[in-house]
Write a protein that holds these residues in place. Structure first.
Motif, PDB file in Angstrom:
ATOM      1  N   MET A   1      24.414 -14.127 -17.294  1.00 53.96           N
ATOM      2  CA  MET A   1      23.131 -13.928 -16.666  1.00 53.96           C
ATOM      3  C   MET A   1      22.261 -13.076 -17.581  1.00 53.96           C
ATOM      4  O   MET A   1      22.749 -12.126 -18.175  1.00 53.96           O
ATOM      5  CB  MET A   1      23.298 -13.222 -15.319  1.00 53.96           C
ATOM      6  N   LYS A   2      20.997 -13.433 -17.648  1.00 52.63           N
ATOM      7  CA  LYS A   2      20.062 -12.633 -18.437  1.00 52.63           C
ATOM      8  C   LYS A   2      19.556 -11.462 -17.613  1.00 52.63           C
ATOM      9  O   LYS A   2      19.332 -11.592 -16.413  1.00 52.63           O
ATOM     10  CB  LYS A   2      18.869 -13.488 -18.868  1.00 52.63           C
ATOM     11  N   MET A   3      19.378 -10.356 -18.290  1.00 53.50           N
ATOM     12  CA  MET A   3      18.811  -9.176 -17.640  1.00 53.50           C
ATOM     13  C   MET A   3      18.001  -8.393 -18.655  1.00 53.50           C
ATOM     14  O   MET A   3      18.156  -8.575 -19.861  1.00 53.50           O
ATOM     15  CB  MET A   3      19.911  -8.290 -17.046  1.00 53.50           C
ATOM     16  N   ASP A   4      17.123  -7.555 -18.158  1.00 46.75           N
ATOM     17  CA  ASP A   4      16.401  -6.656 -19.044  1.00 46.75           C
ATOM     18  C   ASP A   4      16.283  -5.298 -18.371  1.00 46.75           C
ATOM     19  O   ASP A   4      16.300  -5.193 -17.144  1.00 46.75           O
ATOM     20  CB  ASP A   4      15.025  -7.226 -19.417  1.00 46.75           C
ATOM     21  N   PHE A   5      16.236  -4.271 -19.197  1.00 47.91           N
ATOM     22  CA  PHE A   5      16.145  -2.896 -18.712  1.00 47.91           C
ATOM     23  C   PHE A   5      15.650  -2.027 -19.857  1.00 47.91           C
ATOM     24  O   PHE A   5      15.465  -2.495 -20.981  1.00 47.91           O
ATOM     25  CB  PHE A   5      17.499  -2.413 -18.173  1.00 47.91           C
ATOM     26  N   TRP A   6      15.403  -0.781 -19.575  1.00 52.42           N
ATOM     27  CA  TRP A   6      14.981   0.189 -20.582  1.00 52.42           C
ATOM     28  C   TRP A   6      16.177   1.055 -20.935  1.00 52.42           C
ATOM     29  O   TRP A   6      16.781   1.669 -20.062  1.00 52.42           O
ATOM     30  CB  TRP A   6      13.846   1.052 -20.043  1.00 52.42           C
ATOM     31  N   LEU A   7      16.524   1.089 -22.214  1.00 48.42           N
ATOM     32  CA  LEU A   7      17.630   1.914 -22.695  1.00 48.42           C
ATOM     33  C   LEU A   7      17.080   2.926 -23.678  1.00 48.42           C
ATOM     34  O   LEU A   7      16.571   2.547 -24.743  1.00 48.42           O
ATOM     35  CB  LEU A   7      18.709   1.050 -23.358  1.00 48.42           C
ATOM     36  N   ASN A   8      17.132   4.176 -23.305  1.00 48.15           N
ATOM     37  CA  ASN A   8      16.627   5.255 -24.160  1.00 48.15           C
ATOM     38  C   ASN A   8      15.195   4.979 -24.597  1.00 48.15           C
ATOM     39  O   ASN A   8      14.836   5.092 -25.770  1.00 48.15           O
ATOM     40  CB  ASN A   8      17.559   5.464 -25.353  1.00 48.15           C
ATOM     41  N   ASN A   9      14.381   4.571 -23.633  1.00 48.91           N
ATOM     42  CA  ASN A   9      12.943   4.301 -23.811  1.00 48.91           C
ATOM     43  C   ASN A   9      12.633   3.083 -24.664  1.00 48.91           C
ATOM     44  O   ASN A   9      11.522   2.945 -25.163  1.00 48.91           O
ATOM     45  CB  ASN A   9      12.214   5.540 -24.356  1.00 48.91           C
ATOM     46  N   VAL A  10      13.588   2.192 -24.828  1.00 45.76           N
ATOM     47  CA  VAL A  10      13.369   0.945 -25.566  1.00 45.76           C
ATOM     48  C   VAL A  10      13.706  -0.207 -24.618  1.00 45.76           C
ATOM     49  O   VAL A  10      14.786  -0.232 -24.024  1.00 45.76           O
ATOM     50  CB  VAL A  10      14.259   0.871 -26.829  1.00 45.76           C
ATOM     51  N   HIS A  11      12.778  -1.157 -24.499  1.00 52.13           N
ATOM     52  CA  HIS A  11      13.030  -2.317 -23.646  1.00 52.13           C
ATOM     53  C   HIS A  11      14.105  -3.172 -24.294  1.00 52.13           C
ATOM     54  O   HIS A  11      14.026  -3.512 -25.472  1.00 52.13           O
ATOM     55  CB  HIS A  11      11.743  -3.132 -23.449  1.00 52.13           C
ATOM     56  N   ARG A  12      15.131  -3.497 -23.516  1.00 53.84           N
ATOM     57  CA  ARG A  12      16.260  -4.282 -24.039  1.00 53.84           C
ATOM     58  C   ARG A  12      16.531  -5.471 -23.132  1.00 53.84           C
ATOM     59  O   ARG A  12      16.296  -5.412 -21.928  1.00 53.84           O
ATOM     60  CB  ARG A  12      17.530  -3.418 -24.094  1.00 53.84           C
ATOM     61  N   GLU A  13      17.033  -6.527 -23.729  1.00 53.39           N
ATOM     62  CA  GLU A  13      17.491  -7.695 -22.976  1.00 53.39           C
ATOM     63  C   GLU A  13      18.964  -7.894 -23.289  1.00 53.39           C
ATOM     64  O   GLU A  13      19.418  -7.556 -24.377  1.00 53.39           O
ATOM     65  CB  GLU A  13      16.696  -8.932 -23.372  1.00 53.39           C
TER      66      GLU A  13
END
Length: 158
Positions: A1-13
């Motif tokens: 499944m695809k997801m996206d979130f912010w990791l240490n102020n960087v948008h990540r997928e």
């Protein structure tokens, strides 16, 4: 499944399986401060901040952070180095294995509690396991760090 979130102020997928733990995803993304300890949510080694609150990444599915902000020690390097000097000054770093999760909880505590006393500190950090010490040096380092921060704001209290 695809997801996206912010990791240490960087948008990540990320592409994850439904059963992927947040701990595993973060380590795959290079956040090696997040450690696997007990795998039963009892030691605090895997603590990260989710939307500013401490969570145990070993017991959280990665998909639960969809669209949210996650911070690991890698995202707080400057603050961690500053506080780390106080840990070292009190001889509280010893093996250092528990330090990343411990430090994440300390920063969460400092955002949540105003001027915590020693008992509040011990209670807040009760979920962290340190096999080298009983958190005596760590508690001293937190109290000294608090005094240092208050002094820098002109609010020093002994």
């Amino acid at each position: 499944m695809k997801m996206d979130f912010w990791l240490n102020n960087v948008h990540r997928e990320a592409e994850v399986q439904p059963d992927t733990l947040l701990l595993d995803l973060l380590r795959q993304m290079g956040c090696f401060s997040v450690k696997r300890g007990c795998e039963t949510a009892n030691c605090g080694l895997c603590t990260v901040l989710l939307e500013g609150r401490p969570v145990l990444s070993c017991s959280m599915l990665a998909l639960r952070v969809q669209g949210k902000k996650v911070v690991t020690l890698e995202g707080m390097e400057k603050e961690a180095q500053e506080f780390g000097a106080f840990l070292a000054g009190e001889g509280a770093e010893q093996c250092g294995f528990c330090n990343p999760g411990f430090i994440m909880n300390v920063f969460a505590m400092l955002k949540e509690l105003q001027d915590p006393d020693e008992e509040q500190i011990r209670e807040y950090l009760a979920g962290n396991l340190c096999r080298c010490s009983g958190f005596v040096g760590q508690t001293r380092s937190i109290l000294k760090y608090l005094r240092y921060k208050q002094d820098r704001k002109g609010e020093y209290r002994e």
